[in-house]
Design a protein around this motif. Structure first.
Motif, PDB file in Angstrom:
ATOM      1  N   VAL A   7     -86.094 -81.636  46.984  1.00  0.00           N
ATOM      2  CA  VAL A   7     -86.770 -82.272  45.935  1.00  0.00           C
ATOM      3  C   VAL A   7     -88.118 -82.589  46.437  1.00  0.00           C
ATOM      4  O   VAL A   7     -89.024 -82.841  45.793  1.00  0.00           O
ATOM      5  N   SER A   8     -88.028 -83.024  47.626  1.00  0.00           N
ATOM      6  CA  SER A   8     -89.282 -83.483  48.689  1.00  0.00           C
ATOM      7  C   SER A   8     -89.154 -82.825  49.885  1.00  0.00           C
ATOM      8  O   SER A   8     -88.060 -82.822  50.462  1.00  0.00           O
ATOM      9  N   VAL A   9     -90.242 -82.508  50.314  1.00  0.00           N
ATOM     10  CA  VAL A   9     -90.598 -81.955  51.673  1.00  0.00           C
ATOM     11  C   VAL A   9     -91.203 -82.629  52.786  1.00  0.00           C
ATOM     12  O   VAL A   9     -92.245 -83.092  52.432  1.00  0.00           O
ATOM     13  N   GLY A  22     -92.317 -68.181  47.335  1.00  0.00           N
ATOM     14  CA  GLY A  22     -91.239 -67.963  46.726  1.00  0.00           C
ATOM     15  C   GLY A  22     -90.076 -68.836  46.955  1.00  0.00           C
ATOM     16  O   GLY A  22     -89.026 -68.515  46.361  1.00  0.00           O
ATOM     17  N   TYR A  23     -90.097 -69.851  47.778  1.00  0.00           N
ATOM     18  CA  TYR A  23     -89.406 -70.741  47.962  1.00  0.00           C
ATOM     19  C   TYR A  23     -88.638 -71.289  46.690  1.00  0.00           C
ATOM     20  O   TYR A  23     -87.430 -71.449  46.511  1.00  0.00           O
ATOM     21  N   TYR A  24     -89.662 -71.802  45.862  1.00  0.00           N
ATOM     22  CA  TYR A  24     -89.224 -72.317  44.616  1.00  0.00           C
ATOM     23  C   TYR A  24     -89.627 -71.020  43.633  1.00  0.00           C
ATOM     24  O   TYR A  24     -90.348 -71.101  42.679  1.00  0.00           O
ATOM     25  N   ASN A  25     -88.528 -70.103  43.608  1.00  0.00           N
ATOM     26  CA  ASN A  25     -88.851 -69.078  42.629  1.00  0.00           C
ATOM     27  C   ASN A  25     -88.939 -69.235  41.178  1.00  0.00           C
ATOM     28  O   ASN A  25     -89.664 -68.558  40.511  1.00  0.00           O
ATOM     29  N   ASN A  26     -88.313 -70.357  40.837  1.00  0.00           N
ATOM     30  CA  ASN A  26     -88.134 -70.532  39.126  1.00  0.00           C
ATOM     31  C   ASN A  26     -89.400 -71.226  38.851  1.00  0.00           C
ATOM     32  O   ASN A  26     -89.565 -71.475  37.647  1.00  0.00           O
ATOM     33  N   MET A  27     -90.068 -71.583  39.782  1.00  0.00           N
ATOM     34  CA  MET A  27     -91.459 -72.586  39.489  1.00  0.00           C
ATOM     35  C   MET A  27     -92.389 -71.523  38.723  1.00  0.00           C
ATOM     36  O   MET A  27     -93.298 -71.995  38.002  1.00  0.00           O
ATOM     37  N   THR A  28     -92.372 -70.364  39.066  1.00  0.00           N
ATOM     38  CA  THR A  28     -93.288 -69.406  38.437  1.00  0.00           C
ATOM     39  C   THR A  28     -93.236 -69.194  36.999  1.00  0.00           C
ATOM     40  O   THR A  28     -94.006 -68.501  36.452  1.00  0.00           O
ATOM     41  N   SER A  29     -91.962 -69.615  36.413  1.00  0.00           N
ATOM     42  CA  SER A  29     -91.895 -69.321  35.140  1.00  0.00           C
ATOM     43  C   SER A  29     -92.020 -70.524  34.218  1.00  0.00           C
ATOM     44  O   SER A  29     -91.830 -70.463  32.979  1.00  0.00           O
ATOM     45  N   ARG A  30     -92.658 -71.680  34.758  1.00  0.00           N
ATOM     46  CA  ARG A  30     -92.565 -72.912  33.812  1.00  0.00           C
ATOM     47  C   ARG A  30     -93.819 -72.869  33.167  1.00  0.00           C
ATOM     48  O   ARG A  30     -94.006 -73.709  32.207  1.00  0.00           O
ATOM     49  N   GLY A  31     -94.897 -72.353  33.608  1.00  0.00           N
ATOM     50  CA  GLY A  31     -96.163 -72.305  32.903  1.00  0.00           C
ATOM     51  C   GLY A  31     -97.124 -73.493  33.068  1.00  0.00           C
ATOM     52  O   GLY A  31     -97.995 -73.635  32.514  1.00  0.00           O
ATOM     53  N   VAL A 144     -91.945 -83.002  44.589  1.00  0.00           N
ATOM     54  CA  VAL A 144     -91.821 -81.726  43.691  1.00  0.00           C
ATOM     55  C   VAL A 144     -90.960 -81.865  42.534  1.00  0.00           C
ATOM     56  O   VAL A 144     -90.831 -81.204  41.763  1.00  0.00           O
ATOM     57  N   ASP A 145     -90.406 -83.118  42.648  1.00  0.00           N
ATOM     58  CA  ASP A 145     -89.049 -83.275  41.460  1.00  0.00           C
ATOM     59  C   ASP A 145     -89.617 -84.328  40.377  1.00  0.00           C
ATOM     60  O   ASP A 145     -88.772 -84.651  39.754  1.00  0.00           O
ATOM     61  N   GLY A 146     -90.916 -84.683  40.331  1.00  0.00           N
ATOM     62  CA  GLY A 146     -91.190 -85.536  39.263  1.00  0.00           C
ATOM     63  C   GLY A 146     -90.949 -86.935  39.380  1.00  0.00           C
ATOM     64  O   GLY A 146     -91.216 -87.857  38.663  1.00  0.00           O
ATOM     65  N   SER A 147     -90.512 -87.639  40.692  1.00  0.00           N
ATOM     66  CA  SER A 147     -90.324 -88.619  40.864  1.00  0.00           C
ATOM     67  C   SER A 147     -91.926 -89.762  41.133  1.00  0.00           C
ATOM     68  O   SER A 147     -92.802 -89.017  41.089  1.00  0.00           O
ATOM     69  N   ILE A 157    -100.701 -88.425  34.876  1.00  0.00           N
ATOM     70  CA  ILE A 157    -100.315 -87.064  35.231  1.00  0.00           C
ATOM     71  C   ILE A 157     -98.719 -87.021  34.999  1.00  0.00           C
ATOM     72  O   ILE A 157     -98.095 -88.111  34.915  1.00  0.00           O
ATOM     73  N   ASN A 158     -98.183 -85.827  34.565  1.00  0.00           N
ATOM     74  CA  ASN A 158     -96.794 -85.776  34.180  1.00  0.00           C
ATOM     75  C   ASN A 158     -96.052 -85.306  35.355  1.00  0.00           C
ATOM     76  O   ASN A 158     -96.434 -85.181  36.300  1.00  0.00           O
TER      77      ASN A 158
END
Length: 272
Positions: A7-9, A22-31, A144-147, A157-158
């Motif tokens: 969640v952090s790099v 594409g490391y975070y493949n599911n991020m592309t669908s969040r909008g 990247v985890d919203g912390s 920011i959100n």
């Protein structure tokens, strides 16, 4: 959908976290507007430009060093001469290089660059103390985890926004005097390389590479050294220090946030 493991790099260990492959493949669908789609292609001139900036900022290309000819650059990066000239023109516009007619392009001296913004120059303040400044990057990661909810509240920011986290210790004659934590939105400053900032002042880098044009507002609060931070600064409990918070605002958005602690004689040169 793949499960997110990290969640952090820690970017300082690998130079760059390649988030757009594409490391975070599911991020592309969040909008959310902060994501980078894996299909996004970096223009050829931009790829060349980024690499030359990295070489200059990291010191691989030293001040007044001559860049390879347009032909050699084109061969190295497999691009046309038009693309080379576009990248060189942008480097010149960003004050990274200067040209000599008939001789080529050369790396510009940092001292010759007018950043055009007003900010707290800690290095200069230490030099005004007749001391030798040294900047050490202690941590560099992408959140990247919203912390860091408190930081996000200040920056308005959100939790979907990716944030860089940078932690520096600045020394005066080998003594720690300025400890700072800096937060930057990834979207405003994409692809920061570890080698570009590890031994450099952050602000000039942000101005040159990303065209930062912010206004900075700081708030200071007096404090005392405690048991928890006395070893960090090699001082005694009860010695004076100040806490400082700085926001950088650009086009009504907070794109820079810093928390810092200042000790020793540097307090007089910063707070004045």
């Amino acid at each position: 959908m793949k499960k997110i493991v990290n969640v952090s790099v820690d970017i300082s260990r690998i130079g760059w976290f390649n988030i757009d492959v594409g490391y975070y493949n599911n991020m592309t669908s969040r909008g959310d507007k902060n994501k980078m789609a894996s299909s996004k292609i970096v223009p050829l001139y931009q790829s060349m430009l980024n690499d030359l900036i990295r070489q200059i900022e990291s010191g691989e290309l030293v001040e007044n060093a001559k860049l390879p000819s347009e032909q050699k650059l084109g061969e190295k990066y497999d691009v046309s001469r038009i693309t080379v000239r576009r990248a060189l023109a942008e480097l010149e516009n960003k004050d990274y290089i200067y040209k000599k007619q008939g001789q080529g392009s050369f790396v510009k001296n940092k001292e010759d660059i007018d950043l055009g913004i007003h900010y707290l120059d800690v290095r200069k303040a230490i030099e005004n103390m007749n001391a030798v400044p040294e900047i050490r990057l202690e941590a560099f990661k992408l959140i990247v985890d919203g912390s860091e909810s408190d930081v996000r509240k200040v920056m308005e920011i959100n939790s979907d926004v990716y944030l860089y986290y940078l932690r520096y210790m600045v020394y005066a004659d080998h003594r720690p005097v300025f400890h700072e934590q800096v937060y930057l939105p990834f979207e405003r400053f994409p692809r920061i390389f570890n080698s570009e900032i590890v031994n450099n002042d952050l602000m000039p880098f942000l101005v040159k590479k990303y065209g930062l044009k912010a206004s900075f507002f700081s708030h200071t609060q007096p404090a005392l050294i405690t048991k928890s931070n006395r070893k960090e600064f090699d001082l005694n409990v009860g010695d004076p220090m100040i806490y400082m918070q700085t926001r950088g605002i650009e086009e009504k958005e907070i794109i820079y946030y810093r928390k810092a602690a200042v000790v020793g004689n540097l307090i007089m040169y910063i707070v004045g």
